[in-house]
Scaffold this active site. Structure first.
Site, PDB file in Angstrom:
ATOM      1  N   ARG A  76       0.817  -1.218   0.000  1.00  0.00           N
ATOM      2  CA  ARG A  76       0.000   0.000   0.000  1.00  0.00           C
ATOM      3  C   ARG A  76       0.848   1.265   0.000  1.00  0.00           C
ATOM      4  O   ARG A  76       0.390   2.322  -0.433  1.00  0.00           O
ATOM      5  CB  ARG A  76      -1.002  -0.026   1.153  1.00  0.00           C
ATOM      6  CG  ARG A  76      -2.135  -1.021   0.925  1.00  0.00           C
ATOM      7  CD  ARG A  76      -3.150  -0.976   2.038  1.00  0.00           C
ATOM      8  NE  ARG A  76      -2.595  -1.327   3.320  1.00  0.00           N
ATOM      9  CZ  ARG A  76      -2.402  -2.576   3.745  1.00  0.00           C
ATOM     10  NH1 ARG A  76      -2.744  -3.592   2.984  1.00  0.00           N
ATOM     11  NH2 ARG A  76      -1.867  -2.811   4.919  1.00  0.00           N
ATOM     12  N   GLU A 113       5.164  -9.251  14.531  1.00  0.00           N
ATOM     13  CA  GLU A 113       4.561  -9.631  15.805  1.00  0.00           C
ATOM     14  C   GLU A 113       4.665 -11.155  15.993  1.00  0.00           C
ATOM     15  O   GLU A 113       5.023 -11.636  17.059  1.00  0.00           O
ATOM     16  CB  GLU A 113       3.094  -9.194  15.801  1.00  0.00           C
ATOM     17  CG  GLU A 113       2.555  -9.031  17.185  1.00  0.00           C
ATOM     18  CD  GLU A 113       1.176  -8.377  17.147  1.00  0.00           C
ATOM     19  OE1 GLU A 113       0.768  -7.893  16.079  1.00  0.00           O
ATOM     20  OE2 GLU A 113       0.531  -8.387  18.203  1.00  0.00           O
TER      21      GLU A 113
HETATM   22  P1  AMP Z   1       4.542  -2.141  11.239  1.00  0.00           P
HETATM   23  O1  AMP Z   1       5.767  -2.712  10.570  1.00  0.00           O
HETATM   24  O2  AMP Z   1       4.100  -2.928  12.429  1.00  0.00           O
HETATM   25  O3  AMP Z   1       4.668  -0.660  11.527  1.00  0.00           O
HETATM   26  O4  AMP Z   1       3.346  -2.335  10.224  1.00  0.00           O
HETATM   27  C1  AMP Z   1       3.210  -1.472   9.189  1.00  0.00           C
HETATM   28  C2  AMP Z   1       2.761  -2.168   7.931  1.00  0.00           C
HETATM   29  O5  AMP Z   1       1.693  -3.067   8.151  1.00  0.00           O
HETATM   30  C3  AMP Z   1       2.279  -1.130   6.980  1.00  0.00           C
HETATM   31  O6  AMP Z   1       2.878  -1.396   5.717  1.00  0.00           O
HETATM   32  C4  AMP Z   1       0.777  -1.247   6.979  1.00  0.00           C
HETATM   33  O7  AMP Z   1       0.310  -1.236   5.652  1.00  0.00           O
HETATM   34  C5  AMP Z   1       0.458  -2.566   7.661  1.00  0.00           C
HETATM   35  N1  AMP Z   1      -0.442  -2.455   8.826  1.00  0.00           N
HETATM   36  C6  AMP Z   1      -0.122  -2.684  10.108  1.00  0.00           C
HETATM   37  N2  AMP Z   1      -1.193  -2.543  10.923  1.00  0.00           N
HETATM   38  C7  AMP Z   1      -2.222  -2.198  10.129  1.00  0.00           C
HETATM   39  C8  AMP Z   1      -3.609  -1.893  10.367  1.00  0.00           C
HETATM   40  N3  AMP Z   1      -4.150  -1.929  11.601  1.00  0.00           N
HETATM   41  N4  AMP Z   1      -4.367  -1.564   9.314  1.00  0.00           N
HETATM   42  C9  AMP Z   1      -3.838  -1.531   8.069  1.00  0.00           C
HETATM   43  N5  AMP Z   1      -2.559  -1.803   7.776  1.00  0.00           N
HETATM   44  C10 AMP Z   1      -1.750  -2.129   8.794  1.00  0.00           C
END
Ligand code: AMP
Length: 188
Positions: A76, A113
C-alpha cells in the site's frame, strides 16, 4: 488565489481521512482493527488531498523540495509514494518483499509480531548521499519503517523523513524510527 497554504492542505487531508478510511474489526485476524483505505482511493478529491499533504514532508517551510528520492513500501505504500514523488519532482524507488526485485539488492530481515519478514531494495535504487523520504499508509509497530531505513542506509543514502497517513499511537512505532522524523496526518 494561488496554491493552498500548508495548514489548509493538512486540514483537507485530515477531513478526507476521517471520512474515507474505515475500520474493519478482526481482519486479517482476531483482535486487529484493519484500516481500510479503499474508500479513500476511490475518491479523487480525498486521494489528492492526502497526497498533497504527505508531499509537504519533503519540503522545507518555504516550500522548497529537500529530498532527492521517495521510497515506498510494498504494497500500500506504493499507492501513496509514487504520486508523492511526482508531486515533489523526484524519483520513486520500491521496497519489496523477498524475491520480487530482479536486480542486485540489499536485504534486511526483521521481526513481525509473529515470525519474521524480509524486505529488499535495489542497490542502485538510491545513490550514496541522497536524502530519502519514506512513504507508507499505516505506522503500527514501526518494524517495516525501521527495516526500510536500514536498506536506505546500506545504499549509503540518508532517510530524512517518514510520511504516513495514519499512526496507531498505542503501538509507539515512533520509537523504532529513532532520529528520523515522522509526519503522520492522523494519530488514532
Ligand atoms: P509495522 O511494521 O508494524 O509498523 O506495520 C506497518 C505495515 O503493516 C504497513 O505497511 C501497513 O500497511 C500494515 N499495517 C499494520 N497494521 C495495520 C492496520 N491496523 N491496518 C492496516 N494496515 C496495517
Amino acid at each position: 488565489m494561488g496554491d493552498p497554504r500548508p495548514r489548509e492542505v493538512q486540514d483537507r487531508a485530515v477531513d478526507a481521512l476521517t471520512r474515507l478510511v474505515r475500520d474493519i474489526p478482526d481482519f486479517p485476524e482476531p483482535g486487529i482493527v484493519f484500516k481500510d483505505i479503499t474508500p479513500l482511493l476511490a475518491d479523487p478529491a480525498g486521494f489528492g488531498a492526502v497526497v498533497a499533504a504527505m508531499a509537504e514532508a519533503g519540503r522545507d517551510e518555504r516550500g522548497a523540495v529537500v529530498v532527492d528520492k521517495v521510497v515506498g513500501m510494498e504494497a500500500r505504500g506504493f499507492i501513496f509514494a509514487a504520486p508523492v514523488a511526482l508531486a515533489l519532482g523526484v524519483g520513486f524507488a520500491p521496497v519489496r518483499k523477498a524475491g520480487k526485485l530482479p536486480h542486485h539488492t540489499h536485504r534486511v530481515d526483521y521481526a513481525l509480531e509473529y515470525g519474521e519478514a524480509v524486505l529488499e531494495l535495489h542497490r542502485d535504487a538510491v545513490a550514496p548521499g541522497e536524502r530519502v523520504l519514506l512513504v507508507d499508509d499505516v505506522l503500527a509497530t514501526g518494524g517495516t519503517a525501521a527495516a526500510t531505513c536500514e536498506l536506505v542506509r546500506r545504499c549509503g543514502a540518508r532517510p530524512v523523513g517518514f510520511a504516513v497517513l495514519l499512526e496507531l499511537g498505542f503501538l509507539d512505532g515512533h520509537s523504532a524510527l529513532g532520529e528520523v522524523p515522522v509526519s503522520s496526518l492522523l494519530t488514532v
